[in-house]
Design a protein around this motif. Structure first.
Motif, PDB file in Angstrom:
ATOM      1  N   VAL A 403      24.727  47.026  32.423  1.00 42.44           N
ATOM      2  CA  VAL A 403      25.631  47.899  31.679  1.00 42.44           C
ATOM      3  C   VAL A 403      25.888  47.278  30.314  1.00 42.44           C
ATOM      4  N   SER A 404      26.399  48.069  29.408  1.00 40.80           N
ATOM      5  CA  SER A 404      26.637  47.583  28.050  1.00 40.80           C
ATOM      6  C   SER A 404      27.891  46.718  27.999  1.00 40.80           C
ATOM      7  N   GLY A 405      27.894  45.782  27.070  1.00 47.55           N
ATOM      8  CA  GLY A 405      29.065  44.941  26.895  1.00 47.55           C
ATOM      9  C   GLY A 405      30.289  45.730  26.489  1.00 47.55           C
ATOM     10  N   GLY A 406      30.089  46.770  25.685  1.00 43.84           N
ATOM     11  CA  GLY A 406      31.218  47.587  25.252  1.00 43.84           C
ATOM     12  C   GLY A 406      31.910  48.286  26.405  1.00 43.84           C
ATOM     13  N   MET A 407      31.126  48.758  27.368  1.00 41.44           N
ATOM     14  CA  MET A 407      31.716  49.429  28.530  1.00 41.44           C
ATOM     15  C   MET A 407      32.541  48.452  29.359  1.00 41.44           C
ATOM     16  N   VAL A 408      32.006  47.252  29.571  1.00 45.28           N
ATOM     17  CA  VAL A 408      32.751  46.254  30.346  1.00 45.28           C
ATOM     18  C   VAL A 408      34.007  45.829  29.605  1.00 45.28           C
ATOM     19  N   LEU A 409      33.894  45.663  28.289  1.00 44.15           N
ATOM     20  CA  LEU A 409      35.046  45.234  27.498  1.00 44.15           C
ATOM     21  C   LEU A 409      36.169  46.255  27.548  1.00 44.15           C
ATOM     22  N   SER A 410      35.830  47.531  27.457  1.00 46.97           N
ATOM     23  CA  SER A 410      36.872  48.565  27.468  1.00 46.97           C
ATOM     24  C   SER A 410      37.631  48.578  28.788  1.00 46.97           C
ATOM     25  N   THR A 411      36.914  48.455  29.910  1.00 41.63           N
ATOM     26  CA  THR A 411      37.605  48.431  31.202  1.00 41.63           C
ATOM     27  C   THR A 411      38.374  47.132  31.392  1.00 41.63           C
ATOM     28  N   LEU A 412      37.835  46.031  30.861  1.00 44.48           N
ATOM     29  CA  LEU A 412      38.544  44.752  30.945  1.00 44.48           C
ATOM     30  C   LEU A 412      39.889  44.830  30.238  1.00 44.48           C
ATOM     31  N   LEU A 413      39.903  45.389  29.041  1.00 43.56           N
ATOM     32  CA  LEU A 413      41.159  45.511  28.300  1.00 43.56           C
ATOM     33  C   LEU A 413      42.146  46.417  29.034  1.00 43.56           C
ATOM     34  N   ALA A 414      41.638  47.478  29.659  1.00 43.74           N
ATOM     35  CA  ALA A 414      42.514  48.365  30.428  1.00 43.74           C
ATOM     36  C   ALA A 414      43.122  47.633  31.616  1.00 43.74           C
ATOM     37  N   TYR A 415      42.281  46.877  32.335  1.00 44.20           N
ATOM     38  CA  TYR A 415      42.787  46.089  33.471  1.00 44.20           C
ATOM     39  C   TYR A 415      43.872  45.112  33.011  1.00 44.20           C
ATOM     40  N   LEU A 416      43.606  44.389  31.928  1.00 47.15           N
ATOM     41  CA  LEU A 416      44.557  43.384  31.460  1.00 47.15           C
ATOM     42  C   LEU A 416      45.886  44.021  31.084  1.00 47.15           C
ATOM     43  N   ALA A 417      45.841  45.192  30.457  1.00 43.23           N
ATOM     44  CA  ALA A 417      47.079  45.870  30.071  1.00 43.23           C
ATOM     45  C   ALA A 417      47.885  46.280  31.308  1.00 43.23           C
ATOM     46  N   VAL A 418      47.202  46.862  32.282  1.00 44.41           N
ATOM     47  CA  VAL A 418      47.892  47.304  33.505  1.00 44.41           C
ATOM     48  C   VAL A 418      48.438  46.113  34.278  1.00 44.41           C
ATOM     49  N   TYR A 419      47.608  45.080  34.427  1.00 46.84           N
ATOM     50  CA  TYR A 419      48.040  43.927  35.198  1.00 46.84           C
ATOM     51  C   TYR A 419      49.179  43.187  34.513  1.00 46.84           C
ATOM     52  N   GLY A 420      49.133  43.096  33.189  1.00 50.10           N
ATOM     53  CA  GLY A 420      50.241  42.467  32.476  1.00 50.10           C
ATOM     54  C   GLY A 420      51.543  43.205  32.707  1.00 50.10           C
ATOM     55  N   PHE A 421      51.477  44.543  32.666  1.00 56.75           N
ATOM     56  CA  PHE A 421      52.676  45.351  32.924  1.00 56.75           C
ATOM     57  C   PHE A 421      53.177  45.153  34.349  1.00 56.75           C
ATOM     58  N   LEU A 422      52.252  45.154  35.326  1.00 58.48           N
ATOM     59  CA  LEU A 422      52.658  45.034  36.728  1.00 58.48           C
ATOM     60  C   LEU A 422      53.253  43.659  37.032  1.00 58.48           C
ATOM     61  N   ILE A 423      52.689  42.605  36.441  1.00 58.39           N
ATOM     62  CA  ILE A 423      53.249  41.274  36.663  1.00 58.39           C
ATOM     63  C   ILE A 423      54.675  41.200  36.123  1.00 58.39           C
ATOM     64  N   ALA A 424      54.872  41.726  34.904  1.00 58.52           N
ATOM     65  CA  ALA A 424      56.214  41.726  34.323  1.00 58.52           C
ATOM     66  C   ALA A 424      57.176  42.551  35.174  1.00 58.52           C
ATOM     67  N   ALA A 425      56.696  43.703  35.671  1.00 63.24           N
ATOM     68  CA  ALA A 425      57.548  44.551  36.503  1.00 63.24           C
ATOM     69  C   ALA A 425      57.881  43.870  37.828  1.00 63.24           C
ATOM     70  N   TYR A 426      56.902  43.175  38.404  1.00 65.66           N
ATOM     71  CA  TYR A 426      57.120  42.493  39.689  1.00 65.66           C
ATOM     72  C   TYR A 426      58.173  41.395  39.544  1.00 65.66           C
ATOM     73  N   ILE A 427      57.997  40.534  38.549  1.00 61.14           N
ATOM     74  CA  ILE A 427      58.959  39.450  38.339  1.00 61.14           C
ATOM     75  C   ILE A 427      60.324  40.013  37.979  1.00 61.14           C
ATOM     76  N   GLY A 428      60.333  41.063  37.166  1.00 62.73           N
ATOM     77  CA  GLY A 428      61.598  41.694  36.821  1.00 62.73           C
ATOM     78  C   GLY A 428      62.303  42.281  38.031  1.00 62.73           C
ATOM     79  N   THR A 429      61.531  42.876  38.948  1.00 57.47           N
ATOM     80  CA  THR A 429      62.136  43.444  40.157  1.00 57.47           C
ATOM     81  C   THR A 429      62.726  42.361  41.044  1.00 57.47           C
ATOM     82  N   LEU A 430      62.017  41.251  41.219  1.00 54.33           N
ATOM     83  CA  LEU A 430      62.566  40.151  42.022  1.00 54.33           C
ATOM     84  C   LEU A 430      63.840  39.614  41.392  1.00 54.33           C
ATOM     85  N   THR A 431      63.855  39.477  40.071  1.00 52.24           N
ATOM     86  CA  THR A 431      65.057  39.002  39.384  1.00 52.24           C
ATOM     87  C   THR A 431      66.203  39.992  39.565  1.00 52.24           C
TER      88      THR A 431
END
Length: 462
Positions: A403-431
Motif C-alpha cells: 500500500v502507499s505510504g500516504g494511505m498508511v500515514l492518513s490512517t495513522l494520524l487518525a488513530y493517534l488523534a482518536v487514541y489521544g482523545f480516549l486516553i485523556a477521557a479515560y484518565i479524566g473519568t478516573l479522576t
C-alpha cells in the motif's frame, strides 16, 4: 513515507493503546474478587465500597480493551497480509482459542458481575467475579502463547513456504512462553497495585480519610511490595531465556558491541549504531557478565556478531531497545523503593496516618507508572525482535502490505488523534470518579448495599 516504517508505527500505536487496558483488567479482576471475599467474610462496608468503586474502573477498562483489540486485529489484513498468509495456520487457531474460551467466559458473566449484585444470590455474584477474573487471565494466556511463539517458534514445519503445525503443545508452551506469561501477569499486578494506591492517595490528598481509602491504599502498597521483588526475579529468568534464544536482543539491551568476557553493565550511554560504539558511557565493569552469566568471566554475545560479511545489519535498532529497557528497570526500582519504604513506615507508625505527605504524593504521582513500565517492556521485546516478525521464519518486510505510504500515514494520524482523545477521557473519568467519591457524592452509589448483600438473596423492597 516508507510504508514499512509507517505500518510498524501504526501497529505499535494500536498495540500500545490496546495493551494499557488488559494490563489493568487482568489483575483488577482478582483484586475485585478479594474485595468481595473480604466483604463476605467480615461484612465491613469499606470492602463493598471499594468493590463498587473499582468495578466501574474495570468496566471502563474492559470496554476500551475490547474495542481497541478489534481495531488492532483488522491490521493483520490491511497492513500485514503476509503474516496470516505464512503463519495463519498457527496464529488463527490461537486467536480463536482466546475468543472461544476467555472472551466468551468474560462476556457471559460480566453482566452478572456489573449489574446482578441485588438480582442474584450472593454466591453467584461472587462466582461471576471469579470467572471474569479467570477469563481475563485465560485471555492473556492465549495471546502471550501466540506472541511468545513469534519470538521463539516451535512445533511447526514449512511446506511450500507456509507454516503448518506439527505439535500444538510445543507451539503453546514454546521456550519463552512461561517466562513471558509470568512477567506479564506480574506487570499487570504491579500496574493495578499502583493505580489503586495512586487513586486512593489522590483521594487522601483531597481530604477523604474514610475506611475505604485507608483499606485500598494499604492493599495497593502491600500488593506492590510483594510483587515487585518477584517481578525482578522473573525478569532475571526471562532475560536469561532471551539470551539463550534471542542473543541479538540482549546485546541491544546492553549496548554491548563486542563478544567478550567481563562485559560492563552500561548504566547510561548514547549508542552510536553507525560508529558501532557508545558515547558518554557510564558503566560498572564486569557486572553485565555477572547478571547474564552469573560469572565475572562470562562471555556475552556482542552486536558486531550480527553483521553479515557484506555489511547487512541483522540485529535490532540499538538505541530504542537500550533506552526502553532502562526505563522499565528504573521504574521497577522506583516501585520497589516506594512500596517497601511505605510499608515500613506504616508498620513503624500509625498505619496510613504514619505515612509522610511526600509518600502520599509519591503514590499519587506513580498512579500510572505501571503503564509506562509495561510499554517500555513491550518496546524492548518487540523492537528487539527486529528485523523478524516471526524469528527465523518471517521478516517484517516480507509481511507488510503493498500500500502507499500516504494511505498508511492518513490512517495513522487518525488513530493517534482518536487514541489521544480516549486516553485523556479515560484518565479524566478516573479522576472524576475519585473526586466524586472523595466528596461523598452518593450518586456514584445510588443503591448502597446492605451488610448481608453478597451472602444471600436480597428480598425485594416493599
Amino acid at each position: 513515507m516508507d510504508p514499512l516504517i509507517l505500518s510498524r508505527i501504526q501497529f505499535a500505536a494500536n498495540i500500545s493503546f490496546h495493551i494499557l487496558f488488559p494490563t489493568i483488567t487482568i489483575a483488577l479482576g482478582w483484586v475485585l474478587l478479594f474485595f468481595k471475599l473480604r466483604f463476605n467474610a467480615t461484612g465491613a462496608e469499606k470492602w463493598m465500597d471499594a468493590y463498587r468503586f473499582w468495578v466501574k474502573v474495570f468496566a471502563l477498562s474492559f470496554a476500551l480493551g475490547v474495542v481497541s483489540g478489534i481495531t488492532m486485529s483488522f491490521q493483520f489484513g490491511t497492513n500485514w497480509p503476509g503474516f496470516m498468509e505464512k503463519v495463519g495456520n498457527v496464529a488463527g487457531p490461537l486467536l480463536a482459542y482466546e475468543i472461544m474460551t476467555a472472551f466468551f467466559l468474560e462476556a457471559a458473566f460480566l453482566g452478572i458481575m456489573l449489574f446482578g449484585f441485588r438480582r442474584v444470590p450472593g454466591w453467584l455474584h461472587t462466582t461471576a467475579t471469579l470467572l471474569v477474573a479467570f477469563g481475563t487471565t485465560l485471555s492473556a494466556f492465549w495471546i502471550l502463547a501466540l506472541n511468545s511463539w513469534m519470538h521463539t517458534p516451535a512445533g511447526f514445519e514449512l511446506r511450500d513456504g507456509v507454516v503448518h503445525a506439527t505439535d500444538w503443545f510445543a507451539i503453546v508452551f514454546n521456550p519463552s512462553m512461561p517466562y513471558r506469561l509470568v512477567h506479564m501477569l506480574l506487570a499487570s499486578g504491579l500496574t493495578v497495585a499502583f493505580l489503586i494506591a495512586g487513586l486512593s492517595a489522590l483521594r487522601w490528598i483531597w481530604g477523604d480519610r474514610g475506611d475505604e481509602v485507608r483499606a485500598t491504599l494499604r492493599v495497593g502498597a502491600t500488593v506492590a511490595a510483594v510483587l515487585i521483588p518477584l517481578q525482578i526475579l522473573a525478569g532475571d529468568f526471562h532475560g536469561l531465556n532471551t539470551l539463550e534464544h534471542q542473543p541479538a536482543k540482549v546485546a541491544a539491551m546492553e549496548a554491548n558491541w563486542e563478544t567478550q568476557p567481563r562485559v560492563p553493565l552500561v548504566l547510561f550511554a548514547l549508542p552510536d549504531q553507525e560508529a558501532r560504539e557508545n558515547r558518554f558511557e557510564v558503566a560498572i565493569p564486569g557486572m553485565a557478565s555477572v547478571i547474564l552469566k552469573h560469572h565475572l568471566d562470562g562471555v556475552v554475545p556482542g552486536l558486531n556478531d550480527f553483521v553479515s560479511e557484506d555489511g547487512v545489519i541483522e540485529h535490532p535498532p540499538v538505541a530504542p531497545v537500550f533506552f526502553a529497557f532502562r526505563v522499565m528497570v528504573g521504574l521497577g526500582f522506583a516501585m520497589l523503593a516506594l512500596s517497601w519504604s511505605a510499608l515500613w513506615l506504616m508498620r513503624r507508625g500509625r498505619g496510613i496516618d504514619g505515612l509522610p505527605r511526600l509518600w502520599i504524593y509519591g503514590f499519587a504521582g506513580m498512579a500510572f507508572s505501571g503503564w509506562v513500565a509495561t510499554l517500555a517492556g513491550w518496546y524492548t521485546t518487540e523492537i528487539g525482535r527486529q528485523p523478524w516478525l516471526v524469528t527465523g521464519v518471517l521478516t517484517t518486510r516480507e509481511a507488510v502490505a503493498d500500500v502507499s505510504g500516504g494511505m498508511v500515514l492518513s490512517t495513522l494520524l487518525a488513530y493517534l488523534a482518536v487514541y489521544g482523545f480516549l486516553i485523556a477521557a479515560y484518565i479524566g473519568t478516573l479522576t472524576y470518579l475519585a473526586r466524586k467519591a472523595s466528596a461523598g457524592d452518593h450518586r456514584l452509589n445510588p443503591d448502597p448495599a446492605p451488610r448481608d448483600a453478597g451472602v444471600e438473596i436480597l428480598k425485594p423492597a416493599e
